[in-house]
Motif scaffolding. Structure first.
Motif, PDB file in Angstrom:
ATOM      1  N   THR A  12       0.807  -1.224   0.000  1.00 46.40           N
ATOM      2  CA  THR A  12       0.000   0.000   0.000  1.00 46.40           C
ATOM      3  C   THR A  12       0.836   1.268   0.000  1.00 46.40           C
ATOM      4  N   CYS A  13       2.142   1.175   0.177  1.00 46.19           N
ATOM      5  CA  CYS A  13       2.955   2.400   0.126  1.00 46.19           C
ATOM      6  C   CYS A  13       4.372   2.060  -0.311  1.00 46.19           C
ATOM      7  N   GLY A  15       6.998   2.177   1.361  1.00 47.51           N
ATOM      8  CA  GLY A  15       7.690   1.377   2.369  1.00 47.51           C
ATOM      9  C   GLY A  15       7.488  -0.107   2.117  1.00 47.51           C
ATOM     10  N   CYS A  16       6.280  -0.462   1.745  1.00 40.87           N
ATOM     11  CA  CYS A  16       5.997  -1.863   1.418  1.00 40.87           C
ATOM     12  C   CYS A  16       6.850  -2.303   0.231  1.00 40.87           C
ATOM     13  N   PHE A  65       3.621 -10.294   2.231  1.00 40.56           N
ATOM     14  CA  PHE A  65       2.786  -9.946   1.089  1.00 40.56           C
ATOM     15  C   PHE A  65       2.411 -11.196   0.321  1.00 40.56           C
TER      16      PHE A  65
END
Ligand code: 9UX
Length: 69
Positions: A12-13, A15-16, A65
């Protein structure tokens, strides 16, 4: 080297995406890995004598993930 693109769910960002990239770069046999949010996928170049799609998928899943076809 062999190239592989995997589609990833759950990022989702940035960072992910960075977490996934680092997990792949830590995986023995990976030469380069880049991860984008849109599209949500990883582009991986790897030595096929040292790793393969199953281990690469496992590295992403261990980072939290999901990989889908
Ligand atoms: Mo971004 Mo991803 O704050 O697990 S790092 S949501």
């Amino acid at each position: 080297m062999t190239d592989l693109i995997l589609s990833i769910d759950g990022m989702t960002c940035d960072g992910c995406a960075n977490a996934v990239r680092k997990a792949l770069e830590r995986t023995p046999g990976v030469a380069t890995a880049s991860v984008t949010l849109t599209p949500a996928q990883a582009s991986i170049s790897y030595d096929p004598s040292r790793t393969g799609p199953a281990a690469l998928r496992a590295a992403i899943e261990d980072a939290g993930f999901d990989v889908h076809a």
